[in-house]
Write a protein that holds these residues in place. Sequence first.
Motif, PDB file in Angstrom:
ATOM      1  N   HIS A  37       0.833  -1.194   0.000  1.00  0.00           N
ATOM      2  CA  HIS A  37       0.000   0.000   0.000  1.00  0.00           C
ATOM      3  C   HIS A  37       0.875   1.254   0.000  1.00  0.00           C
ATOM      4  N   HIS A  43       3.715   0.751   3.050  1.00  0.00           N
ATOM      5  CA  HIS A  43       3.689  -0.328   4.036  1.00  0.00           C
ATOM      6  C   HIS A  43       3.004  -1.553   3.447  1.00  0.00           C
ATOM      7  N   ASP A  45       0.000  -4.315   4.280  1.00  0.00           N
ATOM      8  CA  ASP A  45      -1.123  -4.648   5.146  1.00  0.00           C
ATOM      9  C   ASP A  45      -1.271  -6.159   5.198  1.00  0.00           C
TER      10      ASP A  45
HETATM   11 MN    MN Z   1      -2.734   0.271   4.517  1.00  0.00          MN
END
Ligand code: MN
Length: 191
Positions: A37, A43, A45
């Motif tokens: 993402h 990052h 998820d």
């Molecule tokens: Mn996210």
Amino acid sequence: MSLEKYHSKRDFTKTTEPKGYVRKSTVKHPIFVVQKHAASRLHFDFRLEIDGVLVSWAVPKGPSYDTRDKRLAIQTEDHPMDYATFEGVIPEGEYGAGAVMIWDEGTFSNLKEGSLSDALKAGLLEINLKGHRLEGGFALKRFRVEKNKAQWLLIKMQDDKADAHKNPVSTENRSVKSNRTLEEIEKVYLK
Ligand code: MN
């Protein structure tokens, strides 16, 4: 979680409203998904199906195959099951704006005695992943709760899949679903 009341009020031979469903927590092969993402800060998820929802963590550095690594995993809100197939772009100004890629997906099993939800409450999950890129045992350990935000560590467990030299977070930068990079997803969905 039950849809009993919802169902009892409706005759589905007459209404076209959806019946909907709660995915049972007793499924033999719960699913997991890892979405890369590109939000304000990139990052990964990490989402696990537990009790009919996707319990979720944001992992800034992504998962590692090196058993010595402890990857910070910040628990975020539970997501609905259908989020597991979401790939696209969250528009500017919205929560989590940026491109989302399905980086890995598969099924997992509980390596511990007892239920996943009890393990979640206790703050220690040990699971075996069967994905395209992530395989084998992974532990999630809660180590701190601050202002309702739980911080966990994602750690590769010692097994035949552990490999300090394998680093899919840096070698695999395409979607397992569409084979697109984040940049390509951005181009396709921003048109
Ligand atoms: Mn996210």
